[in-house]
Design a protein around this motif. Structure first.
Motif, PDB file in Angstrom:
ATOM      1  N   ILE A  14       0.814  -0.966  -0.223  1.00  0.00           N
ATOM      2  CA  ILE A  14       0.049   0.121   0.237  1.00  0.00           C
ATOM      3  C   ILE A  14       0.928   1.242  -0.414  1.00  0.00           C
ATOM      4  O   ILE A  14       1.934   1.833   1.095  1.00  0.00           O
ATOM      5  N   SER A  15       0.675   2.002  -0.697  1.00  0.00           N
ATOM      6  CA  SER A  15       1.499   3.175  -0.753  1.00  0.00           C
ATOM      7  C   SER A  15       1.175   4.590   0.294  1.00  0.00           C
ATOM      8  O   SER A  15      -0.018   4.597   0.385  1.00  0.00           O
ATOM      9  N   PRO A  16       2.450   5.021   0.768  1.00  0.00           N
ATOM     10  CA  PRO A  16       1.865   5.836   1.296  1.00  0.00           C
ATOM     11  C   PRO A  16       0.776   6.727   1.447  1.00  0.00           C
ATOM     12  O   PRO A  16       0.270   6.685   2.725  1.00  0.00           O
ATOM     13  N   ILE A  17       0.722   7.512   0.275  1.00  0.00           N
ATOM     14  CA  ILE A  17      -0.685   8.173  -0.082  1.00  0.00           C
ATOM     15  C   ILE A  17      -2.118   7.229   0.167  1.00  0.00           C
ATOM     16  O   ILE A  17      -2.989   7.625   1.137  1.00  0.00           O
ATOM     17  N   ALA A  18      -2.382   6.019  -0.271  1.00  0.00           N
ATOM     18  CA  ALA A  18      -3.170   5.322  -0.312  1.00  0.00           C
ATOM     19  C   ALA A  18      -3.719   5.125   1.463  1.00  0.00           C
ATOM     20  O   ALA A  18      -4.918   4.287   2.043  1.00  0.00           O
ATOM     21  N   ARG A  19      -2.604   4.556   1.668  1.00  0.00           N
ATOM     22  CA  ARG A  19      -2.563   4.131   3.640  1.00  0.00           C
ATOM     23  C   ARG A  19      -3.267   5.448   4.144  1.00  0.00           C
ATOM     24  O   ARG A  19      -3.996   5.114   4.356  1.00  0.00           O
ATOM     25  N   GLU A  20      -2.346   6.454   4.040  1.00  0.00           N
ATOM     26  CA  GLU A  20      -3.096   7.584   4.145  1.00  0.00           C
ATOM     27  C   GLU A  20      -5.082   7.582   4.548  1.00  0.00           C
ATOM     28  O   GLU A  20      -6.591   8.007   5.195  1.00  0.00           O
ATOM     29  N   ARG A  21      -4.936   7.577   3.139  1.00  0.00           N
ATOM     30  CA  ARG A  21      -6.767   7.579   3.283  1.00  0.00           C
ATOM     31  C   ARG A  21      -7.470   6.449   3.061  1.00  0.00           C
ATOM     32  O   ARG A  21      -8.424   6.570   3.823  1.00  0.00           O
ATOM     33  N   LEU A  22      -6.455   4.895   3.332  1.00  0.00           N
ATOM     34  CA  LEU A  22      -7.905   4.165   3.395  1.00  0.00           C
ATOM     35  C   LEU A  22      -7.857   4.485   5.330  1.00  0.00           C
ATOM     36  O   LEU A  22      -9.488   4.368   6.364  1.00  0.00           O
ATOM     37  N   THR A  23      -6.947   5.238   5.851  1.00  0.00           N
ATOM     38  CA  THR A  23      -6.654   4.816   7.018  1.00  0.00           C
ATOM     39  C   THR A  23      -8.395   6.274   7.503  1.00  0.00           C
ATOM     40  O   THR A  23      -8.572   6.192   8.825  1.00  0.00           O
ATOM     41  N   GLN A  24      -8.304   7.183   6.493  1.00  0.00           N
ATOM     42  CA  GLN A  24      -9.247   8.521   6.896  1.00  0.00           C
ATOM     43  C   GLN A  24     -10.137   7.918   6.256  1.00  0.00           C
ATOM     44  O   GLN A  24     -11.239   7.987   7.293  1.00  0.00           O
ATOM     45  N   VAL A  25     -10.660   7.000   5.451  1.00  0.00           N
ATOM     46  CA  VAL A  25     -11.835   6.571   5.076  1.00  0.00           C
ATOM     47  C   VAL A  25     -12.250   5.491   6.682  1.00  0.00           C
ATOM     48  O   VAL A  25     -13.421   5.776   6.946  1.00  0.00           O
ATOM     49  N   LEU A  26     -11.647   4.787   7.160  1.00  0.00           N
ATOM     50  CA  LEU A  26     -11.783   4.145   8.095  1.00  0.00           C
ATOM     51  C   LEU A  26     -12.178   5.022   9.714  1.00  0.00           C
ATOM     52  O   LEU A  26     -13.397   4.386  10.292  1.00  0.00           O
TER      53      LEU A  26
END
Length: 119
Positions: A14-26
């Motif tokens: 998971i790229s850092p930006i995707a991880r950040e976005r996914l964490t935000q969605v959660l």
């Protein structure tokens, strides 16, 4: 464990930006304990997509056929039938004026022999 065992490639990275976005969605959905499900569909369309489409969703419980792995603090699951197809893929996040969203880059699907000029 024998020395001949190779380290298993993680299901996805998971790229850092995707991880950040996914964490935000959660967080936004108060779903921090959810699993990230990756679905693979045969699109049957143009060879440029490798013939597959992907979808991601949040789910509470894995099914009995699922492979579940922890990736960067997120729990990812995929149906066992599709695990080998997806293994080694990268989840990235793209933002542009036209669209934004997650993108799955799958190195297992070769698309060189494609002729729909979308490159």
């Amino acid at each position: 464990m024998t020395s001949g065992m190779q380290k298993l490639v993680p299901l996805v990275s998971i790229s850092p930006i995707a991880r950040e976005r996914l964490t935000q969605v959660l967080k936004d959905q108060k779903a921090e304990d959810s699993y990230l499900r990756i679905e693979v569909y045969e699109s049957g369309g143009c060879a440029c997509s490798g013939g597959y489409r992907y979808a991601m969703s949040l789910e509470k419980d894995p099914r009995s056929s699922d492979i579940v792995e922890k990736v960067d603090g997120l729990t990812v699951m995929v149906d066992g039938r599709n695990a080998d197809l997806i293994r080694g893929s990268k989840i990235d996040y793209h933002e542009s004026i036209q669209r934004r969203g997650f993108k799955i880059e799958n190195p297992n699907v070769h698309t060189e022999a494609c002729g729909c000029g979308g490159h």
